[in-house]
Write an enzyme that holds these catalytic residues in place. Structure first.
Site, PDB file in Angstrom:
ATOM      1  N   GLU A  28     -20.184  16.248 -22.655  1.00  0.00           N
ATOM      2  CA  GLU A  28     -20.563  15.041 -23.378  1.00  0.00           C
ATOM      3  C   GLU A  28     -20.917  13.894 -22.452  1.00  0.00           C
ATOM      4  O   GLU A  28     -20.420  13.793 -21.324  1.00  0.00           O
ATOM      5  CB  GLU A  28     -19.420  14.629 -24.304  1.00  0.00           C
ATOM      6  CG  GLU A  28     -19.284  15.618 -25.444  1.00  0.00           C
ATOM      7  CD  GLU A  28     -18.268  15.199 -26.483  1.00  0.00           C
ATOM      8  OE1 GLU A  28     -18.519  15.443 -27.668  1.00  0.00           O
ATOM      9  OE2 GLU A  28     -17.228  14.632 -26.125  1.00  0.00           O
ATOM     10  N   CYS A  37     -21.547   6.875 -19.362  1.00  0.00           N
ATOM     11  CA  CYS A  37     -20.331   7.552 -18.898  1.00  0.00           C
ATOM     12  C   CYS A  37     -20.651   9.038 -18.798  1.00  0.00           C
ATOM     13  O   CYS A  37     -20.952   9.695 -19.790  1.00  0.00           O
ATOM     14  CB  CYS A  37     -19.218   7.267 -19.898  1.00  0.00           C
ATOM     15  SG  CYS A  37     -17.682   8.087 -19.477  1.00  0.00           S
ATOM     16  N   CYS A  81     -11.212  20.453 -17.704  1.00  0.00           N
ATOM     17  CA  CYS A  81     -10.575  19.760 -16.588  1.00  0.00           C
ATOM     18  C   CYS A  81      -9.316  20.522 -16.182  1.00  0.00           C
ATOM     19  O   CYS A  81      -8.734  21.221 -16.995  1.00  0.00           O
ATOM     20  CB  CYS A  81     -10.197  18.330 -17.022  1.00  0.00           C
ATOM     21  SG  CYS A  81      -9.738  17.252 -15.649  1.00  0.00           S
ATOM     22  N   CYS A 133      -3.685  15.582 -17.420  1.00  0.00           N
ATOM     23  CA  CYS A 133      -3.050  14.288 -17.671  1.00  0.00           C
ATOM     24  C   CYS A 133      -2.582  14.307 -19.131  1.00  0.00           C
ATOM     25  O   CYS A 133      -3.342  14.685 -20.028  1.00  0.00           O
ATOM     26  CB  CYS A 133      -4.050  13.148 -17.435  1.00  0.00           C
ATOM     27  SG  CYS A 133      -4.635  13.119 -15.735  1.00  0.00           S
ATOM     28  N   CYS A 169      -4.539  12.574 -22.062  1.00  0.00           N
ATOM     29  CA  CYS A 169      -5.999  12.762 -22.117  1.00  0.00           C
ATOM     30  C   CYS A 169      -6.336  14.029 -22.883  1.00  0.00           C
ATOM     31  O   CYS A 169      -5.824  15.109 -22.566  1.00  0.00           O
ATOM     32  CB  CYS A 169      -6.561  12.843 -20.697  1.00  0.00           C
ATOM     33  SG  CYS A 169      -8.342  13.126 -20.667  1.00  0.00           S
ATOM     34  N   CYS A 213     -12.499   6.482 -24.060  1.00  0.00           N
ATOM     35  CA  CYS A 213     -11.865   7.116 -22.905  1.00  0.00           C
ATOM     36  C   CYS A 213     -10.861   8.178 -23.352  1.00  0.00           C
ATOM     37  O   CYS A 213     -10.009   7.910 -24.186  1.00  0.00           O
ATOM     38  CB  CYS A 213     -11.049   6.114 -22.094  1.00  0.00           C
ATOM     39  SG  CYS A 213     -11.958   4.741 -21.475  1.00  0.00           S
TER      40      CYS A 213
HETATM   41  N1  SAH Z   1     -10.766  12.595 -13.813  1.00  0.00           N
HETATM   42  C1  SAH Z   1     -11.284  11.278 -13.539  1.00  0.00           C
HETATM   43  C2  SAH Z   1     -12.430  10.916 -14.444  1.00  0.00           C
HETATM   44  C3  SAH Z   1     -12.052  10.694 -15.903  1.00  0.00           C
HETATM   45  S1  SAH Z   1     -12.207   9.012 -16.212  1.00  0.00           S
HETATM   46  C4  SAH Z   1     -10.146  10.282 -13.624  1.00  0.00           C
HETATM   47  O1  SAH Z   1      -9.057  10.671 -14.027  1.00  0.00           O
HETATM   48  O2  SAH Z   1     -10.320   9.152 -13.221  1.00  0.00           O
HETATM   49  C5  SAH Z   1     -11.555   8.819 -17.774  1.00  0.00           C
HETATM   50  C6  SAH Z   1     -10.567   7.674 -17.817  1.00  0.00           C
HETATM   51  O3  SAH Z   1      -9.998   7.579 -19.146  1.00  0.00           O
HETATM   52  C7  SAH Z   1      -9.398   7.907 -16.890  1.00  0.00           C
HETATM   53  O4  SAH Z   1      -8.937   6.697 -16.349  1.00  0.00           O
HETATM   54  C8  SAH Z   1      -8.370   8.467 -17.831  1.00  0.00           C
HETATM   55  O5  SAH Z   1      -7.099   8.407 -17.289  1.00  0.00           O
HETATM   56  C9  SAH Z   1      -8.586   7.603 -19.048  1.00  0.00           C
HETATM   57  N2  SAH Z   1      -8.055   8.202 -20.273  1.00  0.00           N
HETATM   58  C10 SAH Z   1      -7.849   9.500 -20.524  1.00  0.00           C
HETATM   59  N3  SAH Z   1      -7.339   9.673 -21.757  1.00  0.00           N
HETATM   60  C11 SAH Z   1      -7.225   8.455 -22.304  1.00  0.00           C
HETATM   61  C12 SAH Z   1      -6.799   7.996 -23.576  1.00  0.00           C
HETATM   62  N4  SAH Z   1      -6.394   8.832 -24.520  1.00  0.00           N
HETATM   63  N5  SAH Z   1      -6.832   6.667 -23.807  1.00  0.00           N
HETATM   64  C13 SAH Z   1      -7.283   5.812 -22.855  1.00  0.00           C
HETATM   65  N6  SAH Z   1      -7.725   6.194 -21.641  1.00  0.00           N
HETATM   66  C14 SAH Z   1      -7.680   7.507 -21.364  1.00  0.00           C
END
Ligand code: SAH
Length: 383
Positions: free
Chosen positions: A101, A114, A121, A125, A128, A350
């Site tokens: 996406e 974005c 992945c 995390c 996420c 995000c």
């Molecule tokens: N793997 C890289 C790129 C992903 S960026 C990284 O971790 O930086 C996507 C961003 O959204 C990251 O900062 C991630 O931690 C954040 N993110 C993931 N899930 C989220 C959620 N449910 N709510 C808000 N931010 C989130």
């Protein structure tokens, strides 16, 4: 079915040398190779040409040769959605199960795309949704750039050097961990930042990492984009739990890599992303520890309200708590840090990426498999 050798090669994502070699193999003479390469480079990345026929300043013979050997194909668009707030999301596909996406976020002073770097992945995390999907594979430079080309096509944002362009910023913040797909991300971003190609300056391109520490100096030296760090916690025990890569590369090592990041300056600050999880990382003591932790680094702090997804083990912090947290961060000199969630209604915010489409697909697949199973059982039944 034709053999792979018969399938025209996509020129999207090749670097200049790669493009030159492809043209040489196709029969372009050595003496016109550089000129032809430059002409094509310009058509593909400045003008967004989608076919060779439209390349009006190229000789007809040359266009025919190109048509027979190459394509400028973009990924297939599976779905295109528009949020109430104007955010757009595309689900793209380049092969069976290879779906990813891209999200476009228009704001008054910029338009940010974005971009995803992997299908799925490996980081897991805990907050996420993308992290709940297994890694399928790294995206190729062509697939990474394809996201940008699709968005610019849809937004009618060509030529890429025109004033008032719509995609002004790129963030590698879609699905995946860009530093686990270093070479392909580097190749794609080189074309994004090439002044004779997509022409976005390095300060308008941001690579976000969960903290693959050994790759951070290489990102600075070899890619040269701006850097964002998904920090999300100030204590190792909490970060171990919510960003498990922390067990390998703990906070102190991560912060040290930021402190020495090549090219960081007052004008080019490192962004620290901090997701607000109720009762997990949102105490005022955490806020004070956060500003202390990044002290001395050219830093920006983005507080991201947690975007929920079905089955998520966390809740977003209360708004009043986010405000108090933000005030401490603000008082330490970091301006307007709370990021407004965008595109939540189309699961484009995000951490929400891919989720719905995967669920839908998985259930569709299950239904198909059940059908197949039932019909094979039926056919084996005695008549
Ligand atoms: N793997 C890289 C790129 C992903 S960026 C990284 O971790 O930086 C996507 C961003 O959204 C990251 O900062 C991630 O931690 C954040 N993110 C993931 N899930 C989220 C959620 N449910 N709510 C808000 N931010 C989130």
């Amino acid at each position: 079915m034709s053999a792979p050798a018969d399938i025209p090669t996509s020129l999207i994502g090749l670097d200049r040398d790669g493009l030159k070699s492809a043209l040489a193999v196709a029969g372009v003479s050595a003496k016109s190779l550089s000129m032809r390469t430059n002409q094509l480079w310009n058509w593909i990345y400045v003008h967004g040409a989608r076919d060779f026929a439209s390349m009006s300043n190229l000789a007809k013979d040359f266009r025919t040769l190109l048509e027979n050997s190459f394509t400028l194909a973009r990924p297939e668009i599976v779905t295109a959605q528009v949020s109430q707030d104007g955010t757009r999301k595309w689900l793209l596909k380049t092969g069976p199960g290879i779906e990813f996406e891209t999200v476009y976020i228009p704001e008054s002073d910029r338009g940010t795309l974005c971009v995803s770097s992997q299908v799925g992945c490996t980081l897991n995390c805990r907050f996420c949704h993308t992290g709940t999907q297994k890694l399928v594979r790294n995206l190729t430079p062509s697939e990474i750039l394809g996201q940008l080309l699709i968005a610019k096509d849809a937004l009618e944002d060509w030529p890429s050097t025109a004033p008032g362009r719509k995609v002004t910023n790129i963030v590698m913040m879609g699905m995946g961990e860009p530093l686990y797909n270093f070479d392909h991300v580097k190749a794609a971003l080189a074309i994004v930042m090439d002044g004779d190609a997509l022409a976005l300056s390095k300060r308008r391109v941001t690579l976000s990492t969960a903290g693959v520490v050994p790759m951070i100096p290489r990102a600075g030296n070899e890619i040269g984009s701006s850097l964002a760090i998904s920090l999300h916690a100030v204590k190792d025990d909490i970060r171990d739990e919510i960003v498990p890569i922390n067990k390998k590369y703990p906070i102190a090592e991560l912060i040290e890599a930021c402190r020495t990041y090549p090219g960081a300056s007052n004008a080019r600050r490192i962004t620290f992303e901090y997701v607000m999880l109720k009762g997990v990382n949102d105490s005022l003591a955490d806020a004070r520890a956060l500003v202390k932790l990044v002290a001395g680094i050219f830093a920006k702090i983005n507080l991201i309200p947690f975007n929920p997804w079905p089955g998520a083990p966390y809740e977003c912090s209360d708004w009043s708590q986010i405000e108090k947290f933000a005030e401490i961060v603000n008082r330490a000199g970091y301006a307007s840090p709370v990021r407004t969630p965008r595109g939540r209604d189309i699961m484009a915010a995000c951490g929400q990426l891919k989720s719905e489409s995967v669920k839908e697909r998985a259930s569709a697949r299950m239904a198909r498999e059940m059908d197949a199973l039932q019909s094979s059982q039926l056919s084996r039944m005695p008549h």
